[in-house]
Design an enzyme around this catalytic site. Structure first.
Site, PDB file in Angstrom:
ATOM      1  N   GLU A 178      24.380   0.687 -15.469  1.00 39.69           N
ATOM      2  CA  GLU A 178      25.217   1.959 -15.647  1.00 39.69           C
ATOM      3  C   GLU A 178      26.820   1.281 -15.402  1.00 39.69           C
ATOM      4  OE1 GLU A 178      27.493   5.566 -15.137  1.00 39.69           O
ATOM      5  OE2 GLU A 178      27.323   3.964 -13.636  1.00 39.69           O
TER       6      GLU A 178
ATOM      7  N   ASP B 230      22.056  -0.117 -10.078  1.00 41.07           N
ATOM      8  CA  ASP B 230      23.125  -1.169 -10.020  1.00 41.07           C
ATOM      9  C   ASP B 230      24.315  -0.604  -9.416  1.00 41.07           C
ATOM     10  OD1 ASP B 230      23.565   0.433 -12.320  1.00 41.07           O
ATOM     11  OD2 ASP B 230      24.734  -0.747 -13.262  1.00 41.07           O
TER      12      ASP B 230
HETATM   13 ZN    ZN Z   1      27.432   6.003 -10.500  1.00 39.20          ZN
END
Ligand code: ZN
Length: 391
Positions: free
Chosen positions: A148, A82
Site C-alpha cells: 500500500e 507494509d
Molecule cells: Zn496506511
C-alpha cells in the site's frame, strides 16, 4: 485501566500489534508479518489464502484474504501490513521494530499506520466470535496487502480481482487507515481527492537578449501558462470536498547567462482534485488554457488516483453508530488527506475508512496510546454487533 480491559480479551490487540511491528515489513518486504497474521486468524477459525503477486520489473508482494463464515453478508476489513521506512533511525528514541510498550503507549513503525488497527479488528472479531460462536449468520473477511505504501501494483487491486474471480462477494468494507485527526472518533473518511502531476515543457527559439525579434522566449510563455493555471481557482469545493488545488512544484530553465533568451523551459505542477473533476476533464481544461497562449509545448501526466466519493450511507452510518456508542463522539465525514487503497475497493462494495489517530504516522517515534487501541477494538466490536444483529 488498559490492563483490566486487556485481561478479558480472547486476543490481546496490544500483543498482536507489537508482534506485527516486530516483523519489519517495509514495502515490499514482508518479513513474516502476513504469515503471522494468517496464523492468528486461522486459530480463530478463518480460512486464509496467502497470495503472492508479481509482474516483470516489480518486487513480489505477499497479500492475504481471510474469511470466516460461508453464508450471509460478508463484512470486510481492509488494510496493509507494509510500512514506510524509519527515516533517520538515530532520531528514534525507541527502537522502531521492537514493538515496545512504555508507560501507556505502544511504539514502533506501523503502530498507527496501520498494524495497530489490524490488531484491533482481529481482537474485535475474536471477542465477537467468543460471544456469538462461528454460526453468527454472516461472514467476516480481511483483505490485507503488503503493497500500500509503495507502488500499489501487486497489492489490493490484484487481490480484489483474485477475490472476485474465486466467486467471493464483499458486501461492505471498513478500511482501517488512521483517519482521525486529533482524537479517536473525530473523523471517518467517505472518499478521497484525486492526485495528478503535470510535466510541462515549453519549446521556443534561443537567442540574444538584445535581439528578441529573432528569438521566441520559452520562459515568457511558461510563465504565462503557469499564470493561466494559478490565477483562478479550479472550483469552490463540493458538498463533501474541499476546493481543488493546483500547486507549481518546480520551474526549471537552467540558463546560466543573463544575455541568452532560453529556448526551452520546464515546470512541474500537482493537482489535488475533488469529485467535480476527473483527470480527463482536468487535462481538457489545461489544454484549453495552454492552447490559448499558443506556441510549441508538451505536457506529460502522471495520475496517482482519481477522486471518489462513497455518499454517506450504510458503512459510514455503521461506523458513526459504533463510534458514538463507544466514545460519545459524532465523527465528521470527510474526504481530506492523501489517497488510500479505498480508491480500488469502492468499485466492489460500499465502504468507509476508520482507524487510529494519524498524528504520528510516517514520523519518527510512531506510537499509539494503549487506550486508543482498547477503544478502537471496542468500536470495531460494536460495528460487528450492529452489522450482524443477534437473532
Ligand atoms: Zn496506511
Amino acid at each position: 485501566m488498559a490492563k483490566a480491559i486487556r485481561r478479558n480479551q480472547p486476543l490481546d490487540p496490544v500483543d498482536l500489534a507489537a508482534e506485527l511491528i516486530r516483523r519489519p515489513s517495509v514495502t515490499p518486504k514482508d518479513e513474516g508479518a502476513i504469515p503471522y497474521l494468517a496464523g492468528v486468524l486461522e486459530r480463530l477459525g478463518f480460512t486464509c489464502h496467502v497470495q503472492e503477486f508479481t509482474e516483470p520489473g516489480t518486487d513480489p508482494v505477499l497479500n492475504l484474504y481471510a474469511r470466516i463464515g460461508k453464508s450471509g453478508r460478508n463484512l470486510c476489513f481492509a488494510g496493509h501490513t507494509d510500512v514506510v521506512p524509519v527515516g533517520n533511525r538515530e532520531a528514534w528514541t525507541i527502537a522502531p521494530f521492537a514493538g515496545t510498550v512504555m508507560g501507556d503507549t505502544l511504539y514502533g513503525r506501523g503502530a498507527a499506520d496501520m498494524k495497530g488497527a489490524i490488531a484491533c479488528f482481529a481482537a474485535a472479531v475474536a471477542r465477537f466470535l467468543a460471544a456469538r460462536g462461528p454460526e453468527f449468520g454472516g461472514s467476516i473477511s480481511l483483505l490485507i496487502t503488503g503493497d500500500e505504501e509503495g507502488v500499489s501494483i501487486n497489492g489490493t487491486k490484484k487481490l480484489l480481482d483474485w477475490v472476485a474471480a474465486t466467486g467471493e462477494r464483499l458486501d461492505a468494507c471498513i478500511v482501517g487507515e488512521p483517519t482521525n485527526a486529533q482524537t479517536l472518533g473525530d473523523m471517518v473518511k467517505i472518499g478521497r481527492r484525486g492526485s495528478m502531476s503535470g510535466y510541462l515543457t515549453v519549446e521556443g527559439v534561443q537567442g540574444h537578449t538584445a535581439y528578441p525579434h529573432l528569438a521566441d522566449n520559452a520562459a515568457h510563455r511558461l510563465v504565462a501558462m503557469l499564470h493561466a493555471l494559478t490565477s483562478a481557482p479550479l472550483d469552490e469545493g463540493t458538498e463533501h470536498f474541499q476546493a481543488s488545488t493546483l500547486q507549481v512544484a518546480t520551474i526549471d530553465i537552467g540558463n546560466t547567462a543573463a544575455n541568452i533568451i532560453p529556448g526551452t523551459a520546464r515546470a512541474t505542477f500537482n493537482i489535488r482534485f475533488n469529485d467535480r473533476w476527473s483527470s480527463a476533464t482536468l487535462k481538457d481544461l489545461i489544454k484549453q488554457k495552454f492552447d490559448a497562449i499558443g506556441g510549441r509545448y508538451t505536457v506529460d501526466y502522471h495520475v496517482s488516483g482519481e477522486s471518489f466519493l462513497v455518499p454517506p450511507g450504510e458503512v459510514s452510518d455503521l461506523l458513526s453508530s459504533a463510534i458514538k456508542r463507544v466514545t460519545g463522539r459524532t465523527p465528521a465525514l470527510t474526504t481530506t488527506g492523501g489517497t488510500s487503497d479505498a480508491r480500488f475497493i469502492h468499485h466492489f462494495c460500499p465502504l468507509a475508512e476508520f482507524g487510529l489517530v494519524g498524528l504520528t504516522m510516517h514520523k519518527v517515534d510512531e506510537r499509539v496510546p494503549l487506550a486508543d487501541i482498547a477503544q478502537l477494538t471496542d468500536i470495531y466490536a460494536a460495528a460487528l454487533d450492529l452489522y450482524f444483529p443477534a437473532r
